[in-house]
Write a protein that holds these residues in place. Structure first.
Motif, PDB file in Angstrom:
ATOM      1  N   CYS A  35       0.936  -1.245  10.841  1.00 43.25           N
ATOM      2  CA  CYS A  35       0.087  -1.655  12.201  1.00 43.25           C
ATOM      3  C   CYS A  35      -1.226  -1.110  11.868  1.00 43.25           C
ATOM      4  N   PRO A  36      -2.387  -1.884  13.078  1.00 45.16           N
ATOM      5  CA  PRO A  36      -3.704  -1.882  13.077  1.00 45.16           C
ATOM      6  C   PRO A  36      -3.660  -0.546  14.111  1.00 45.16           C
ATOM      7  N   ASN A  37      -3.486  -0.007  15.079  1.00 43.70           N
ATOM      8  CA  ASN A  37      -3.097   0.771  15.950  1.00 43.70           C
ATOM      9  C   ASN A  37      -1.733   1.260  16.561  1.00 43.70           C
ATOM     10  N   PRO A  38      -1.114   1.984  15.858  1.00 44.42           N
ATOM     11  CA  PRO A  38       0.256   2.358  16.166  1.00 44.42           C
ATOM     12  C   PRO A  38      -0.118   2.974  17.449  1.00 44.42           C
ATOM     13  N   SER A  39      -1.088   3.517  17.812  1.00 45.28           N
ATOM     14  CA  SER A  39      -0.525   4.646  19.026  1.00 45.28           C
ATOM     15  C   SER A  39      -1.070   3.881  20.216  1.00 45.28           C
ATOM     16  N   GLU A  40      -0.998   2.081  20.344  1.00 44.25           N
ATOM     17  CA  GLU A  40      -1.240   0.942  21.800  1.00 44.25           C
ATOM     18  C   GLU A  40       0.402   0.429  21.711  1.00 44.25           C
ATOM     19  N   LEU A  41       0.359  -0.271  19.847  1.00 40.80           N
ATOM     20  CA  LEU A  41       1.729  -0.455  20.127  1.00 40.80           C
ATOM     21  C   LEU A  41       3.240   0.753  20.029  1.00 40.80           C
ATOM     22  N   LEU A  42       3.294   2.522  20.360  1.00 40.56           N
ATOM     23  CA  LEU A  42       3.755   2.600  20.996  1.00 40.56           C
ATOM     24  C   LEU A  42       3.926   2.973  22.740  1.00 40.56           C
ATOM     25  N   HIS A  43       4.354   2.395  22.575  1.00 39.87           N
ATOM     26  CA  HIS A  43       4.524   2.206  24.079  1.00 39.87           C
ATOM     27  C   HIS A  43       5.579   2.480  25.190  1.00 39.87           C
ATOM     28  N   GLU A  44       5.287   3.010  26.185  1.00 38.29           N
ATOM     29  CA  GLU A  44       6.215   4.083  27.060  1.00 38.29           C
ATOM     30  C   GLU A  44       7.605   2.987  27.420  1.00 38.29           C
ATOM     31  N   ASP A  45       6.837   2.226  27.940  1.00 37.23           N
ATOM     32  CA  ASP A  45       8.472   0.608  27.980  1.00 37.23           C
ATOM     33  C   ASP A  45       8.912   1.399  26.939  1.00 37.23           C
ATOM     34  N   GLU A  46       9.144   0.436  25.653  1.00 36.68           N
ATOM     35  CA  GLU A  46       9.019   0.569  24.604  1.00 36.68           C
ATOM     36  C   GLU A  46       9.849   1.216  23.617  1.00 36.68           C
ATOM     37  N   LEU A  47       9.061   2.343  24.075  1.00 32.37           N
ATOM     38  CA  LEU A  47      10.234   3.901  23.859  1.00 32.37           C
ATOM     39  C   LEU A  47      11.376   3.784  24.010  1.00 32.37           C
TER      40      LEU A  47
END
Length: 681
Positions: A571-583
């Protein structure tokens, strides 16, 4: 990607955090550092050997002094002294003892001791000059003592007063100790006994003659002191002209050297000043010869005469009054002149002090009552207090102990400045957290190929027992539903968190708990090395991005009750992917499917991904590698987790170094692991 967050930025400056850091600093100066220092026993051994060698060297350059002790008892009586004003004085015992001690070390007594037949017969009185060269490297003539007959009385008196003799009264008694420290035991004993004898003889003479005899004795001593003082002053006057010429020659020589550097040999200024310098030398030579021929000074210059005469002959033969031979003659003469002047000045100073003291006593004393004179009794003749062999043993023991103490100090200092984790105690003292398991250094953990848990491959090994301990520690945390989601992380990469996560997941699965191992280190996935059959192209990244469903990405591991959710594509930017709703949706779905979810996350300090996950997990376990992780990095990781609202439930120390198979869980003395069948699953 590492610049998403500054891992070393200040998060909390509260007093509570400062207090925790203070506790850690105190613990580093406490038992932990002492244990680390004791583990470096070889440093104490090396420094102890160096201390032993230093003691040997000290004894080789410093002659061991033996101490002879003689004891004198003073029978104190009331003393009445009538002076010009007929005053009566009652002397206190302390004052009487102090007066007696002063008498024993008076120059008159010491001079009589130095001139006594007993001391004059001693052949080992003046020790050789001090040198840093060991005795076994020095020539025999350098180690020879001078006999008392070859040394002037004033020199022996000076050594006795300043170096050898000490007088001390015993507390709450009327006893006085006369102590003589000297390299030669016989000389020490003889000097101590002679001091007592001379003192007692003088006191007996005073008593036999009554008060008037005391007065006459003092008067004779004062007269003798005056004559000796005048003799020394007259002798010093002989050298007045020579001393002034010596000073002028020193100044002229410096100026001559300066002129020689500035002008050529035939320059008028240089020629003129050379003549002046030559004239000063000739006048100095005449004054030295005149002084050497003076009756009172012949004895002193006798030991220099032969050498000076030889140099005179060489100067006449070479016809060079400013050459090397002339400089050598001048150097010897000036050194001898300085030595003689020093001795005479010392005699004058001591003579003046003695004469003033005797004169003062004569002025104050008119009549002394014979019946009130203190009595003296020799309680103990001189005896050697400590044998030379005992002194050597004491020096060697002291050097060894001191060296070992210095070695311990260095080892302790290294333990204080070495802020790393070494064992269970050090990690618990540093963090204040419980050590849930201690994993020894071993190659038993397979990381590549067809991975199998350690409990299947080596069920009776130390590593397998450590994993069992970790499972037991988590079970003892409380109810399963409160610790279902376990996040394994570390302060830095390379501390073994992925291995611990995989092994922990397998041990829960073997315990018949439905378990999921999740690879949430999206930057550097490691789980594909343990499960090469798993397709790492789809996984958690695709689930969070909405490209694949959770069922498509979860795959069986080949171990009963254990599934794996790999990290997926990079993933190019994991911190952006780890969104609260999805988690929240992901963890809610997993909670209903599995009894245990073990999460392998990214290290805490390089990136912020793990801190984003702490809100959705039940417990966080921190993995620390022994002898690698700095305490500062570990404490910073705990602070980051505290700020995120999730304090670790404990730590796992990995790569613990053990020796001899006799260390269990980081503590010694609990037996070995190797007995097959001893540990039940």
């Amino acid at each position: 990607m590492k610049n998403d967050i500054d891992p070393f930025a200040d998060v909390d400056s509260s007093n509570e955090r400062k207090g925790d850091m203070d506790e850690v600093v105190v613990s580093r100066f406490g038992g932990g550092s002492i244990r680390q220092a004791l583990s470096r026993w070889w440093m104490m051994l090396v420094f102890g050997g160096l201390g032993y060698a230093a003691a040997l060297y000290y004894m080789s350059i410093m002659p061991l002094k033996t101490e002879a002790v003689a004891v004198l008892e003073v029978d104190i009586k009331q003393r009445q002294v009538m002076g010009a004003e007929l005053e009566t004085d009652r002397m206190s015992p302390e004052l009487v003892l102090a007066t007696t001690a002063s008498k024993l070390t008076s120059p008159a007594i010491l001079a009589k001791v130095a001139n006594s037949p007993e001391v004059q017969a001693l052949q080992r009185v003046v020790p050789p000059e001090f040198s840093f060269k060991p005795r076994y490297w020095r020539a025999e003539e350098e180690l020879e003592f001078k006999p008392a007959s070859a040394v002037e009385t004033v020199e022996i008196v000076d050594m006795m007063a300043k170096k050898w003799v000490s007088i001390s009264g015993r507390r709450n008694t009327s006893l006085i100790d006369i102590k003589v420290k000297h390299p030669d035991p016989e000389a020490a004993r003889t000097i101590a006994d002679t001091i007592l004898r001379v003192f007692m003889d003088q006191e007996e003479e005073s008593k036999s003659g009554g008060a008037s005899a005391v007065f006459q004795s003092l008067k004779q001593e004062a007269e003798a002191a005056r004559e000796e003082l005048e003799e020394a002053q007259n002798s010093l006057q002989v050298y007045v002209a020579a001393t002034k010429l010596s000073e002028q020659i020193q100044e002229a020589r410096a100026e001559l050297i300066n002129l020689r550097q500035r002008y050529k040999a035939k320059h008028p200024k240089l020629v003129q000043f050379t003549a002046v310098y030559k004239d000063l030398n000739e006048r100095f030579r005449i004054e030295i010869k005149r002084a050497a021929n003076t009756a009172s000074e012949k004895a002193f210059w006798l030991k220099y005469s032969e050498q000076l005469d030889q140099l005179d002959a060489k100067i006449k033969q070479e016809d060079d009054h400013l050459g090397k031979s002339s400089d050598e003659w001048l150097s010897i003469a000036q050194n001898a002149l300085a030595t003689r002047a020093h001795l005479l000045n010392a005699r004058i100073t001591q003579g003046q002090q003695l004469y003033e003291k005797l004169t003062q006593r004569l002025t104050e004393l008119d009549v002394a009552d014979e019946e009130n004179v203190d009595d003296y009794q020799i309680v103990q003749s001189a005896f050697i207090g400590l044998a030379e062999d005992s002194l050597r043993l004491i020096y060697l023991a002291a050097g060894t102990v001191l060296g070992a103490a210095v070695g311990f100090g260095f080892a302790y200092l290294m333990g204080v400045i070495d802020f790393k984790i070494y064992d269970v105690r050090s990690v618990e003292e540093a963090t204040g957290l419980t050590c849930m398991a201690a994993v020894p250094t071993d190659s038993g953990f397979a990381r590549k190929g067809n991975w199998k848990p350690i409990l299947q491959r080596e069920p009776h090994s130390a590593n397998a027992e450590a994993i069992r301990n970790l499972r037991a520690s988590i079970v003892l945390l409380g109810r399963k539903d409160r610790h279902k989601f376990l996040l394994m992380t570390s302060a830095q990469p390379g501390e073994g968190k992925t291995t611990m996560a995989a092994e922990l997941a397998s041990v829960f699965a073997m315990n018949k708990e439905k378990t999921l191992l999740v690879g949430m280190d999206l930057r550097k996935p490691r789980l594909n090395a343990y499960f090469p059959s798993i397709d790492d192209k789809i996984g958690l990244t695709e689930v969070l991005a909405g490209q694949n469903s959770l069922d498509e990405c979860i795959v069986p591991s080949g171990i009963d009750n254990l599934d794996v959710l790999p990290s997926g594509g990079k993933c190019p930017n994991p911190s952006e992917l780890l969104h609260e709703d999805e988690l929240e949706k992901l963890f809610g779905d997993l909670r209903s499917r599995y009894e245990r979810v073990i999460i392998d996350s990214a290290p805490l300090l390089p990136v912020c991904d793990t801190r984003l996950l702490t809100e959705f997990v039940d417990s966080v376990v921190l993995v620390v590698r022994s002898r690698k992780a700095p305490v500062g990095a570990l404490l910073r990781s705990i602070q980051l987790l505290d700020h995120a609202g999730k304090k670790p439930v404990g730590v796992v120390i990995n790569g613990l170094k053990v020796s001899g198979g006799s260390t269990y869980y980081g503590y010694k003395g609990y037996g070995e692991y190797a007995t097959e069948g001893y540990y039940a699953d």
